[in-house]
Design a protein around this motif. Sequence first.
Motif, short mmCIF file in Angstrom:
data_model
loop_
_atom_site.label_atom_id
_atom_site.label_comp_id
_atom_site.label_asym_id
_atom_site.label_seq_id
_atom_site.Cartn_x
_atom_site.Cartn_y
_atom_site.Cartn_z
N LEU A 176 4.23 -4.97 2.52
CA LEU A 176 3.48 -3.56 1.72
C LEU A 176 4.39 -2.68 1.00
O LEU A 176 4.26 -1.49 0.34
CB LEU A 176 2.48 -2.73 2.50
CG LEU A 176 1.56 -3.25 2.84
CD1 LEU A 176 0.48 -2.80 3.79
CD2 LEU A 176 -0.07 -3.71 1.32
N GLY A 179 -3.49 2.35 5.03
CA GLY A 179 -4.48 0.99 4.42
C GLY A 179 -5.09 0.49 5.26
O GLY A 179 -5.83 1.22 6.20
N LEU A 194 -9.88 -7.35 -4.44
CA LEU A 194 -8.88 -6.64 -4.53
C LEU A 194 -8.68 -5.72 -5.56
O LEU A 194 -7.98 -6.97 -6.87
CB LEU A 194 -7.72 -6.55 -3.86
CG LEU A 194 -7.89 -6.99 -2.02
CD1 LEU A 194 -6.81 -7.54 -1.93
CD2 LEU A 194 -8.55 -6.00 -1.73
N TYR A 207 -6.52 -3.22 -8.59
CA TYR A 207 -5.20 -2.28 -7.94
C TYR A 207 -4.72 -2.21 -9.78
O TYR A 207 -3.98 -3.26 -10.26
CB TYR A 207 -4.36 -2.21 -7.15
CG TYR A 207 -3.15 -0.53 -7.27
CD1 TYR A 207 -3.84 -0.11 -7.37
CD2 TYR A 207 -2.22 -0.99 -7.81
CE1 TYR A 207 -2.63 1.55 -6.86
CE2 TYR A 207 -1.38 0.42 -8.07
CZ TYR A 207 -1.78 1.13 -7.39
OH TYR A 207 -1.08 2.81 -7.64
N CYS A 211 -4.27 -7.23 4.18
CA CYS A 211 -4.26 -5.86 4.31
C CYS A 211 -4.04 -5.53 2.70
O CYS A 211 -3.82 -6.29 1.74
CB CYS A 211 -2.92 -5.49 5.00
SG CYS A 211 -1.24 -6.50 4.75
N TRP A 212 -4.26 -3.94 2.70
CA TRP A 212 -4.60 -2.78 1.51
C TRP A 212 -4.50 -1.70 1.95
O TRP A 212 -4.65 -1.66 2.35
CB TRP A 212 -5.13 -3.50 -0.04
CG TRP A 212 -6.44 -3.19 0.57
CD1 TRP A 212 -7.47 -1.91 1.35
CD2 TRP A 212 -7.41 -4.21 1.61
NE1 TRP A 212 -8.23 -2.34 1.55
CE2 TRP A 212 -8.37 -3.55 1.74
CE3 TRP A 212 -7.83 -5.53 1.65
CZ2 TRP A 212 -10.12 -4.34 2.73
CZ3 TRP A 212 -8.42 -6.46 2.35
CH2 TRP A 212 -9.84 -5.79 3.13
N TYR A 213 -3.71 -1.25 0.94
CA TYR A 213 -3.18 0.19 0.59
C TYR A 213 -4.21 0.82 0.60
O TYR A 213 -5.27 0.18 0.07
CB TYR A 213 -2.16 0.87 -0.67
CG TYR A 213 -1.18 0.96 0.03
CD1 TYR A 213 -0.64 1.45 0.80
CD2 TYR A 213 -0.15 -0.52 -0.75
CE1 TYR A 213 1.18 1.25 1.53
CE2 TYR A 213 1.16 -0.55 -0.60
CZ TYR A 213 2.08 0.52 0.27
OH TYR A 213 3.00 -0.01 0.56
N VAL A 223 -6.74 0.98 -2.79
CA VAL A 223 -6.59 -0.24 -3.42
C VAL A 223 -8.60 0.09 -3.47
O VAL A 223 -8.80 -0.27 -2.56
CB VAL A 223 -5.47 -1.32 -3.12
CG1 VAL A 223 -6.72 -2.13 -3.30
CG2 VAL A 223 -4.98 -1.43 -2.99
N HIS A 282 -11.91 -2.39 -3.27
CA HIS A 282 -11.82 -3.63 -3.15
C HIS A 282 -13.54 -3.31 -3.05
O HIS A 282 -14.26 -2.49 -2.50
CB HIS A 282 -11.51 -3.78 -1.59
CG HIS A 282 -11.57 -2.61 -0.57
ND1 HIS A 282 -10.88 -1.38 -0.42
CD2 HIS A 282 -12.59 -2.48 0.75
CE1 HIS A 282 -11.08 -0.81 0.85
NE2 HIS A 282 -12.19 -1.24 0.87
#
Length: 127
Positions: free
Chosen positions: A9, A49, A66, A68, A86-88, A91, A93
């Motif tokens: 990330l 996140g 996801l 962005y 995983c993601w911020y 984002v 989803h």
Amino acid sequence: MLKDIATDLGISTTSGQSIYAEPYKLLIHEEGAMFKAHTDTEKIPGMFGTLIISLPSAHQGGDIVLKYQSQTTIYKTSEHKQSWACWYSDVSHEVLPIHSGYHIVLTFNLAIRSAGQTTTIPRPMAP
């Protein structure tokens, strides 16, 4: 795993800081279950996140989409093996509908901890 997440990330922590994953929910998605597109809100101080761990479970459907800006990534969960993503928090989803079986997911809030800051893990209620 958290070092890999920080690297993936692009998280750079200063001396005395680290990232941590705080348990949030155990989700069991059954046939027809889905989540509409949304972004996450800050649930703990320093949250940046979300981490999910998909446990091995036979199911069809349930892909996680996801989005962005102009990028879209699809995370297939139906391969019946343990995996993680995983993601911020900003984002968007969504979870597409489960067509059959059960999709079991552990979710965690990802945050940055400063030196001296502790995390309290909830304890189960006594019987």
